[in-house]
Design a protein around this motif. Sequence first.
Motif, PDB file in Angstrom:
ATOM      1  N   UNK A  56       1.148  -1.213   0.094  1.00 21.97           N
ATOM      2  CA  UNK A  56       0.101  -0.456  -0.363  1.00 21.97           C
ATOM      3  C   UNK A  56       1.091   0.976   0.213  1.00 21.97           C
ATOM      4  N   UNK A  57       2.085   1.556   0.800  1.00 22.08           N
ATOM      5  CA  UNK A  57       3.187   2.091   0.883  1.00 22.08           C
ATOM      6  C   UNK A  57       3.592   2.642  -0.931  1.00 22.08           C
ATOM      7  N   UNK A  58       3.613   1.712  -0.819  1.00 18.10           N
ATOM      8  CA  UNK A  58       4.545   1.557  -2.492  1.00 18.10           C
ATOM      9  C   UNK A  58       3.620   1.919  -3.310  1.00 18.10           C
ATOM     10  N   UNK A  97      11.548   1.124  -9.791  1.00 13.82           N
ATOM     11  CA  UNK A  97      12.223   1.141  -8.765  1.00 13.82           C
ATOM     12  C   UNK A  97      11.803   0.801  -7.520  1.00 13.82           C
ATOM     13  N   UNK A  98      10.496   1.246  -7.564  1.00  9.83           N
ATOM     14  CA  UNK A  98       9.763   1.470  -5.852  1.00  9.83           C
ATOM     15  C   UNK A  98       9.473  -0.333  -6.104  1.00  9.83           C
ATOM     16  N   UNK A 104      13.380  -5.681  -2.116  1.00 10.61           N
ATOM     17  CA  UNK A 104      14.084  -5.781  -1.305  1.00 10.61           C
ATOM     18  C   UNK A 104      13.725  -5.333   0.456  1.00 10.61           C
ATOM     19  N   UNK A 105      13.333  -4.609   0.258  1.00  8.54           N
ATOM     20  CA  UNK A 105      12.880  -4.622   1.978  1.00  8.54           C
ATOM     21  C   UNK A 105      12.340  -5.696   2.507  1.00  8.54           C
ATOM     22  N   UNK A 106      11.429  -6.082   1.733  1.00 10.50           N
ATOM     23  CA  UNK A 106      10.518  -7.833   2.226  1.00 10.50           C
ATOM     24  C   UNK A 106      11.725  -8.756   2.678  1.00 10.50           C
ATOM     25  N   UNK A 107      12.222  -8.338   1.608  1.00  8.08           N
ATOM     26  CA  UNK A 107      13.728  -9.788   1.723  1.00  8.08           C
ATOM     27  C   UNK A 107      14.894  -9.649   2.872  1.00  8.08           C
ATOM     28  N   UNK A 108      14.980  -7.470   2.965  1.00  8.18           N
ATOM     29  CA  UNK A 108      15.451  -7.562   4.617  1.00  8.18           C
ATOM     30  C   UNK A 108      14.392  -8.457   6.191  1.00  8.18           C
ATOM     31  N   UNK A 170      19.877   4.863  -8.049  1.00  5.78           N
ATOM     32  CA  UNK A 170      20.310   4.674  -8.832  1.00  5.78           C
ATOM     33  C   UNK A 170      19.183   3.665 -10.105  1.00  5.78           C
ATOM     34  N   UNK A 171      18.076   2.935  -8.960  1.00  4.64           N
ATOM     35  CA  UNK A 171      17.397   2.626 -10.205  1.00  4.64           C
ATOM     36  C   UNK A 171      15.981   3.432 -10.324  1.00  4.64           C
ATOM     37  N   UNK A 172      16.097   5.077 -10.417  1.00  3.94           N
ATOM     38  CA  UNK A 172      15.045   6.107 -10.958  1.00  3.94           C
ATOM     39  C   UNK A 172      16.223   6.656 -12.036  1.00  3.94           C
TER      40      UNK A 172
END
Length: 261
Positions: A56-58, A97-98, A104-108, A170-172
């Motif tokens: 939802x945030x993304x 990018x998002x 990545x954040x979910x993986x962390x 970088x992804x942006x």
Amino acid sequence: MTKSLEIRKNSFGSGLVFLFKGFSTLKEHPSLKKYIILPLAIDLLVFFFGLFMLGGFVMEQVAKMSVWLMGVLSFAEGIDWLFGVIYYPLMLVAIIAFGIFWIYITFILGTVVAAPFNALLAEKTLLALGAVKEQKFKMLSWMKFTIKMLFASVVKAIVFTFFALILFVCSLIPGLNVVSAFGALLIVSFDCLDYSYEVLEMGFGKRFSHFIKFLPTAGGMATSLGATLIIPGSTLLLLPVAVVGASRLLTESNGDSNELP
């Protein structure tokens, strides 16, 4: 058990099939399956949390980016073709990018919570493959071991988050987004290997040095993980299998000896 690792077999192709090696190892050693249940369950819960909370945030940030771009491109609103040529490619870059950021954040999050169980899974895999003979973790109570691994995973999460911010920026940038996505997948590959490094009691310097030397194989691992992005959520859910596959790769990379040096 020593704290160094010799590399005798190192190729992109072996890394490319490491998930299949993980599945085949589980098939060859059914006793490992019980150690995969808890990390799989944790990753499943983290996936749903990421989907409904972080997702939802993304989406909100993507919507804000869309409004911002429309404001910036207001000069081209009367020229449909020019607006489309600029707006849609930039929005695609923003969505990618998002998306990378979300994965990545979910993986962390999954790494922090499931770390003790993934390390145990790596140890049992190395033992089953005859790569190590000493059961280090039996010398520690489960609570002490869990706290140790959680602390280590939090430290890794902080480091990974720092890289996540760099990769997100970088992804942006068109052209760099592909490089940043591959960089993120290389970090995931390092984490899959890191549980076996922990079993081998390797210090951070030796882990990093080994990973750099192991880059051809790690690159194949990253490419294989990238293919899982086709099915949303499968990357996270396959992480326990990836941990097993990474342990198998380390064993095979050591050649024909029965125990890692």
